[in-house]
Design a protein around this motif. Structure first.
Motif: not given
Length: 90
Positions: A75, A35-37, A7, A23, A17-18, A14, A47, A49
């Motif tokens: 990012d 990989i989850r955001t 984090h 990534r 970044w998303l 945002t 934020v 991951v």
């Protein structure tokens, strides 16, 4: 295979970044998967991951690379805010 959470704060939008491809580009080369955001609903500049990491040493080395620094800059990651948590079996 350990699951980690990283984090940190971001300086950019945002949505930028998303939707960033960085990534997957960076972590995919190490076999990192799932990989989850996440975004803090109270502060969208905070934020996280979550991902499955097959080789923690390889990931740690990669995080010190210019490629990682460039990806974080792209990012909008604030590097000094990065905290990495590792799942522990207990």
């Amino acid at each position: 295979m350990p699951t980690i959470i990283g984090h940190h704060n971001i300086t950019k939008d945002t949505q930028h970044w998303l939707t960033s491809p960085k990534r997957k580009e960076l972590f995919g080369t190490l076999g990192i998967t799932n990989i989850r955001t996440f975004v803090d609903p109270q502060n969208p500049k905070r934020v996280a991951v979550m991902m499955d990491v097959p080789d923690m040493d390889a990931m740690a080395a990669m995080m010190q690379s210019k490629a990682a620094a460039d990806a974080m800059e792209f990012d909008g990651v604030v590097p000094e805010s990065l905290v990495i948590l590792v799942e522990e079996e207990g």
